[in-house]
Write an enzyme that holds these catalytic residues in place. Structure first.
Site, short mmCIF file in Angstrom:
data_model
loop_
_atom_site.label_atom_id
_atom_site.label_comp_id
_atom_site.label_asym_id
_atom_site.label_seq_id
_atom_site.Cartn_x
_atom_site.Cartn_y
_atom_site.Cartn_z
N LYS A 118 -1.79 1.96 7.22
CA LYS A 118 -1.89 1.69 5.78
C LYS A 118 -2.88 0.55 5.53
O LYS A 118 -2.95 -0.42 6.30
CB LYS A 118 -0.51 1.34 5.23
CG LYS A 118 -0.46 1.20 3.70
CD LYS A 118 0.98 0.93 3.25
CE LYS A 118 1.08 0.81 1.73
NZ LYS A 118 2.47 0.57 1.28
N SER B 197 4.29 3.61 -2.12
CA SER B 197 2.86 3.33 -2.15
C SER B 197 2.12 3.76 -0.88
O SER B 197 0.89 3.76 -0.85
CB SER B 197 2.65 1.82 -2.36
OG SER B 197 3.22 1.08 -1.30
N SER C 282 8.51 2.42 -0.50
CA SER C 282 7.12 2.86 -0.29
C SER C 282 6.85 3.61 1.00
O SER C 282 5.78 4.18 1.17
CB SER C 282 6.18 1.64 -0.37
OG SER C 282 6.08 1.18 -1.68
#
Length: 476
Positions: free
Chosen positions: A70, A145, A169
């Site tokens: 990420k 996210s 997330s």
């Protein structure tokens, strides 16, 4: 011919048959044909890493295995934008603790994945670099996210990935994309080198196509780090927890997680999963967690308040985007106005308001008190049972653009995931069904630092169902 979707064990076997370089090259070829905008950056050192592993005969647990990261987790030499214009072009000079651990284990970093800006969102639509598409339906969101990380795993563009989970997330996109995602206990994994959104809530977590690979990754990244005072060495051996047996386990079903607005197919799939565990020898009982209904409001006040402080460091002075200005004050003001997206600015403003004189006690302090009550609800429920089971998300993935203009509706997406972050307990999302071709996630929650029981239940459910073997037709 290399299969598109492989477990870590299968990847390691393929490396033995050929080489880490060949396996990495194959993943890079798949990524080039991608339709989903899952990656923001592809590492130009991935093949070099793989060649080095082949040459040196690396024997680490992840030797030659590719992984996606990420874009809020620092990797030397790779941009770390956090999905934001304000950090566009910023390249960290250090590795996050989890990256150090991965590299020591021999992992090959494929690249950095798309995300909601500064991890603020549940759809990966707030990214400055455009939304990521859900591999199951390219017109729908992958969740957020960590949407990029979940999507590339679901699309076969990486065997597994790292995300971060502040209010769901990792678990939200895992549910929407039909993969497995774990939010470890707060403190189980070091946060050093992860760009902070809300320090007291977030944890780094893995995403994969099966529970076994989650355990493999946790055995590598978990543990104490002196640079993160909240980290703990729990001595957990994650892979040893993978036992196909739930006999005698007591499951609690919190009725508050099945509230108004839940999709009927989601409710049915989750209850079917609970009954499946019952047929395998577990028992279940309904439990009540009366303060869960206040968790969402408490979460957003706390998260936004912490964000307003954390994001004060981004001002164009030291790194990232810088706008022009007649003087320093004008430059900072213009940089933040142009560099942050709408949602990030909204949360900074609301967080600053909640912390301001006259409102601190009314909002922030009250939210902290509610957090304590939510934690007590979890403690009480988990004193009677071994696990809690509920839907990860109340609905399947929604259309891109459907909720982005209505922030309150978007915030409600976190209603079943954010309570876990307030309590700091471990939680995993595993695929448990489909509705109209879209995945549904089962959320399994456990006691603090009892990931073994969470993984055991998830592994048993997975071994006795086939939902995790389904692949998205959009990218097959």
């Amino acid at each position: 011919m290399m299969a598109k979707w492989m477990s870590v064990a299968q990847v390691k076997e393929k490396i033995k048959e050929s080489s880490a370089e060949e396996v990495t090259s194959r993943y890079l070829e798949v990524i080039k044909k991608s339709k989903i905008n899952g990656y923001l950056t592809i590492s130009d050192k991935a093949l070099e890493q793989a060649k080095k592993i082949d040459k040196e005969g690396h024997e680490g647990p992840l030797a030659g295995v590719p992984i996606a990261i990420k874009d809020n987790i620092s990797v030397v030499g790779l941009p770390n934008s956090c999905g934001s214009k304000i950090l566009e072009g910023y390249v960290p000079p250090f590795n996050a603790h989890v990256i150090e651990k991965l590299l020591s284990a021999g992992a090959v970093i494929l690249g950095k994945t798309n995300m909601d800006e500064f991890a603020m969102g549940s759809s990966t639509e707030t990214s400055h670099f455009g939304p990521t598409a859900n591999p199951w339906d390219l017109e729908r969101v992958p969740g957020g996210s960590s949407g990029g990380s979940a999507a590339v795993v679901a699309a076969g563009e990486a065997p597994f990935a790292l995300g971060s989970d502040t209010g769901g997330s990792v678990r939200c996109p895992a549910s929407f994309c039909g993969v497995v995602g774990l939010k470890p206990t707060y403190g189980a994994v070091s946060r050093y080198g992860v760009v902070a959104y809300a320090n007291s809530l977030e944890q780094v977590g893995p995403l994969a196509n099966n529970v076994e690979d989650i355990a493999v990754l946790m055995d590598v990244i978990a543990g104490y780090d002196r640079r993160d005072s909240t980290s703990i060495d729990s001595k957990t051996e994650y892979q040893k927890a993978l036992v196909d047996d739930v006999k005698g386990l007591k499951i609690g079903v919190p009725k508050e997680f099945f509230g108004e607005g839940i999709h009927p197919d989601v409710e049915k799939a989750v209850w079917d999963a609970i009954h499946k565990c019952e047929s395998l020898g577990a028992t279940w009982e309904e439990v009540s967690m009366p303060h869960i209904k206040y968790a969402l409001a408490s979460y957003y006040i706390i998260a936004m308040s912490e964000a307003s402080s954390n994001l004060a460091r981004f001002d164009g002075t030291r790194y990232g985007f810088r706008a022009g200005g007649e003087n320093w004050h004008a430059m900072v003001s213009k940089t933040r106005a142009e560099g942050f997206g709408t949602e990030v600015k909204r949360r900074i403003l609301l967080g600053t308001y909640a912390l301001s004189a006259g409102y601190h006690d009314k909002y922030y302090l009250k939210a902290l008190k509610v957090r304590t009550l939510v934690k007590q609800d979890f403690d009480k429920a988990l004193s009677k049972v071994d696990l809690l089971m509920a839907p990860t998300m109340p609905n399947p993935a929604f259309k891109i653009g459907e909720k982005i203009e209505d922030p309150l509706t978007l915030y409600l997406s976190d209603i079943n995931t954010c309570p876990i972050n307030l309590a700091g307990v471990p939680s995993i999302s595993v695929p448990c069904g489909f509705t109209d071709g879209l995945p549904i996630g089962l959320q399994i929650m456990g006691k603090p630092f009892d990931e073994e029981t969470v993984l055991r239940a998830a592994y048993t459910f997975e071994k006795n169902t086939d939902y995790h073997t389904k692949r998205p037709p959009e990218v097959a």
